[in-house]
Design an enzyme around this catalytic site. Structure first.
Site, PDB file in Angstrom:
ATOM      1  CG  HIS A 187      -1.780   1.248   1.262  1.00 57.82           C
ATOM      2  ND1 HIS A 187      -2.584   1.624   0.207  1.00 57.82           N
ATOM      3  CD2 HIS A 187      -1.949   2.195   2.212  1.00 57.82           C
ATOM      4  CE1 HIS A 187      -3.217   2.750   0.510  1.00 57.82           C
ATOM      5  NE2 HIS A 187      -2.850   3.114   1.719  1.00 57.82           N
TER       6      HIS A 187
ATOM      7  CG  ASP B 126      -0.212   5.818   2.523  1.00 53.49           C
ATOM      8  OD1 ASP B 126      -1.373   6.010   2.153  1.00 53.49           O
ATOM      9  OD2 ASP B 126       0.100   5.009   3.413  1.00 53.49           O
TER      10      ASP B 126
ATOM     11  CG  ASP C 193      -5.903   3.228   4.263  1.00 53.77           C
ATOM     12  OD1 ASP C 193      -6.656   2.847   5.171  1.00 53.77           O
ATOM     13  OD2 ASP C 193      -4.854   3.868   4.479  1.00 53.77           O
TER      14      ASP C 193
ATOM     15  CG  HIS D 259      -6.402   7.418   1.535  1.00 56.78           C
ATOM     16  ND1 HIS D 259      -5.768   6.866   0.453  1.00 56.78           N
ATOM     17  CD2 HIS D 259      -5.753   6.955   2.611  1.00 56.78           C
ATOM     18  CE1 HIS D 259      -4.768   6.096   0.871  1.00 56.78           C
ATOM     19  NE2 HIS D 259      -4.728   6.138   2.176  1.00 56.78           N
TER      20      HIS D 259
END
Length: 860
Positions: free
Chosen positions: A11, A13, A123, A334
């Site tokens: 994941h 970010d 997420d 997000h």
């Protein structure tokens, strides 16, 4: 025996408590290691690259030599990419942004040669009820999500999810998150001790014997030793069969079971098992407002103008527009748009949005200037181009900034008929700051800078009309005069009495007392969550009015209120009940003569810390539910979540607070009485538990930490990092803009048309002959009035733009209400064809459009 589908992933970010610069440097080593491992062992894979192609874009900036090797692995299906460009937010970000995110993500996947046809959303802080609609419009029939689900909404972690218009996707939940099986040991005996507890939890809500096992975490490297470890467990246990798998293979296996799936209709915002961080709707409201402004300006002003200019022969800078969208989407991830970042990161998020808005405004002004250049003047004076992006003709009040050395001026239409206008603001302007040619002058050239509102009648649909500024000539009508403590038009009456405002709907004689009351309370939360202090002390604007004045104008009347509200400076002062500071606030209320709304501007100089400022709007309607807008639709919500009565007893991860997201609109009504609030960039509202008949719109909140532990509404560990974020206190000037629409009855066509008018203003441009930048003459000639197309129906305008893969135009609208409406067909040169959001043929279509449904036309 249960089948365990191993999903290896990371994941990624791009930014959070670290910057995108940090993550790009790490990405160099991550991608290099991933490619090397997959090439060295062909039995490894597939690997999910977080479902967002921006990882590849960033990766090539630091490792361009790996392009061919990456592409080969993607084409082999060993690295799975897409469908998104970035892992966006779905509750704060607008519908066009979500659409473009998938559109650009799919285009990237096509260029790389691979595509994961799964709506992977690992997420997002809560799930929009419209996610199935977006996925189905792009031909995607499956979704994988994490946050927002619980068994009290739908009993199993596999279900069929239906959007407002009936679009359906098969959905799987990662009930314990995408990192539930991170950092697995590669030694068989250790894994055999660890895995049973993980798999038991994974199976707790599963409908079948097929389980997802996501192996990866935030910015985590490829755990290349895990597949061999799982293979070694084959002989030592009989409960599980392990398979190197993908989400697509999992859904195929799920379908093969033939097991009927339960259905879910609606959004997923539960915080029973995972935090959804309801406070992000109002964190760093300056960023939220800037993002909303950019989204609206690009999709509903710039792109429609470029479509008109392109049909008239001007070039279409499509790549520049795409760059603006990509920059915006990097700020819509997000964490990024949530504002739950370090201050340095929030400054970069804001800078990208500012960069996009600068580019968009420059494109808009240059194209307006080129249009003006090609129009043969029909009157004396400087040309004013007024552009109407809506696909239907309308009258409008248009905000314009004029620079003139004259005390008097007149504005006329093409026939020479004077137009009415209203001066909003007037100040001296040094023109060397505006015009490059004057910058080296030895003398200062002073002009008047006049912000005005121009009455522009009968504007053509998706087109423009030319007016003329005639300087030195009197306007020909009475200017503004002093008013009283009352604003009134055919529909509404607003009265100031004893320091409070009362709104009267003259159509029904319904009165709304004490509207627009400012209320400031404490905020003991962080960038993720609003959290009230243990014993909050709320301060209101009651009794704090210091002065007011009003004016009657040719187009609208205004009432300006100034408050000085004694207030505590910070959390310590609030706890001590000490008003050692003050909140200076101004409300500018405008009532147009020709529309049934009250326009509201709030200006605040924020010198306080650790607080939340709301504007309360009592409606006088007590019922169990209300409505707010969502991407391409309207949603009904309960005023007070039923789970508020049980969350503490059940040890939820976070309180199911009555804080709700909106795109721009919330309304509370019962068919005979009600109010609708339409905002420009404000994304959060509340219906307070002690005031169930009141809409409380959050103007902003001020907090000083990225994450804090043991909040009353979010027990336990700190979310993110316990990192100071003083910029999130939002010190200094702050402005908010919204409008009140009283409802004389249930929302009808005239109501929705008025809302669209307010949300999508016409745009104006004065052709002074001066410009910061010069371009050579284009030699084209344009009419003084032009309409590209018309589509006069009950749908709300979403965008008009160049198609993604051709020179055709793409026109889109959507049904904003709760009843089906006919859409008709656009009147345009060329043949309109219905298409999906993906701009592919729509197949069988109907002229009656269900609620919450977009309609897209491709026009050759």
């Amino acid at each position: 025996m249960k089948t365990v589908h191993l999903i290896q992933h990371t994941h990624w970010d791009r930014e959070w408590y670290f910057t995108e610069n940090d993550s790009k440097i790490l990405l160099y080593y991550f991608i290099r290691d991933l490619v090397n491992r997959l090439e060295q062992d062909t039995a490894l894979g597939p690997f999910v690259l977080d479902g967002q192609t921006v990882v590849l874009e960033d990766g090539l900036q630091v490792a361009p030599a790996l392009r061919e090797r990456l592409q080969a692995l993607i084409r082999q299906g060993r690295i799975l990419i897409g469908p998104w460009y970035t892992q966006t937010d779905f509750l704060v970000v607008g519908a066009e942004s979500i659409t473009r995110n998938l559109l650009l993500g799919k285009a990237d996947c096509d260029a790389w040669g691979g595509y994961m046809p799964v709506g992977y959303v690992p997420d997002s802080f809560g799930q929009s009820a419209q996610l199935p609609l977006f996925l189905r419009e792009f031909g995607i029939g499956c979704a994988v999500i994490w946050r927002g689900w619980c068994e009290q909404d739908v009993p199993y972690s596999e279900f069929t999810w239906c959007s407002q218009n009936g679009s359906r996707v098969t959905t799987a939940v990662l009930p314990w998150g995408y990192g539930c099986a991170k950092w697995l040991p590669t030694e068989g005996e250790q894994a055999a001790r660890l895995l049973p507890a993980i798999l038991e939890k994974q199976a707790r809500f599963s409908l079948t014997d097929h389980l997802l096992l996501p192996n990866g975490n935030d910015q985590s490297p490829f755990e290349y030793g895990v597949p061999a470890m799982l293979a070694s467990l084959k002989e030592s246990q009989q409960d599980y069969q392990f398979a190197r798998s993908s989400f697509t293979d999992f859904f195929k296996a799920l379908q093969a079971t033939g097991c009927p799936l339960p259905e879910w209709h609606g959004e997923l915002l539960s915080a029973k098992y995972m935090r959804v961080h309801r406070g992000i709707f109002s964190t760093r409201m300056d960023i939220k407002q800037l993002n909303a402004r950019l989204e609206r300006f690009v999709s509903q002003a710039l792109e429609p103008l470029l479509a008109v200019a392109g049909r008239l022969g001007l070039p279409c800078p499509q790549q520049a527009v795409e760059n603006i969208w990509r920059g915006a989407m990097k700020s819509q991830a997000h964490d990024s748009i949530g504002g739950c970042n370090a201050d340095r990161v929030n400054s970069m998020v804001k800078a990208r949005l500012c960069d996009g808005l600068e580019s968009a405004q420059q494109l808009f002004e240059l194209n307006m200037a080129m249009l003006a250049e090609g129009i043969t003047a029909q009157q004396t004076g400087k040309k004013i181009i007024v552009f109407n992006p809506l696909p239907h003709a309308r009258d409008a009040h248009v905000r314009l900034t004029l620079y003139t050395p004259h005390a008097d001026f007149c504005i006329v239409d093409a026939a020479g008929t004077p137009c009415r206008w209203q001066l909003l603001h007037d100040e001296p302007q040094d023109m060397s700051l505006i015009v490059q040619e004057l910058s080296n002058s030895t003398t200062t050239t002073w002009y008047r800078k006049c912000d005005i509102l121009l009455e522009a009648g009968a504007l053509p649909a998706c087109g423009y009309q030319t007016f003329y500024l005639q300087e030195g000539r009197a306007a020909g009508f009475d200017a503004s005069t002093a008013g009283e403590n009352v604003l009134e038009n055919c529909w509404l009456r607003l009265e100031l009495a004893h320091g409070q405002l009362e709104l009267l709907d003259k159509r029904t004689q319904q009165r709304y007392p004490a509207v627009l009351r400012l209320v400031d309370g404490g905020d003991a939360g962080d960038n993720y969550n609003y959290s009230p202090p243990p014993e909050d002390w709320k301060i209101s604007s009651d009794g704090c009015l210091t002065q007011w004045h009003s004016a009657r104008g040719p187009l609208h009347d205004t009432l300006t209120l100034n408050w000085h509200i004694p207030a505590p400076a910070d959390a310590a002062a609030r706890e001590a009940r000490c008003c050692n500071a003050g909140l200076h606030a101004t409300l500018i209320l405008s009532l147009p003569h020709d529309q049934p709304w009250l326009d509201v501007e709030v200006e605040v100089n924020n010198t306080l810390r650790d607080h939340r400022l709301q504007v309360e709007i009592p409606v006088g309607v007590t019922q169990a539910f209300h409505y707010a807008d969502q991407p391409f639709g309207l949603i009904q919500r309960e005023n007070q979540p039923a789970a508020l009565q049980q969350w503490q007893a059940e040890n939820w991860a976070e309180a199911p607070a009555s804080l709700w997201p909106m795109q721009s609109l919330v309304m509370l009504h019962n068919g005979a009485r009600g109010l609708c609030v339409v905002t420009e960039g404000l994304r959060e509202y509340e219906i307070p538990a002690q005031q169930p008949d009141t809409l409380a719109i959050t103007l902003f909140r001020s907090v000083g930490w990225l994450g804090k532990a043991d909040l009353p509404w979010r027990p336990g560990r700190a979310s993110g990092m316990a990192l100071p974020t003083p910029d999130s206190q939002l010190p200094g000037p702050y402005r908010a803009h919204f409008a009140l629409f009283p409802l004389a009855q249930a929302p009808d066509a005239p109501f929705w048309r008025a809302v669209e008018q307010w949300r999508t203003p016409a745009c104006g441009y004065l052709d002074t002959g001066w410009s910061r930048f010069r371009t050579n003459p284009h030699g084209l000639h344009f009419p003084g009035r032009y309409s590209l197309l018309s589509w006069d129906c009950a749908l709300h305008f979403s965008t008009l733009k160049k198609a993604q893969h051709s020179n055709a135009l793409l026109l889109r609208g959507w049904n904003p209400g709760l009843t089906p409406v006919p859409c008709g067909q656009p009147a345009a040169t060329g043949t309109p064809r219905r298409v999906t959001l993906a701009e592919t043929p729509a197949g069988a279509t109907d002229d009656v459009i269900p609620p919450g449904t977009p309609v897209s036309w491709l026009i050759d």
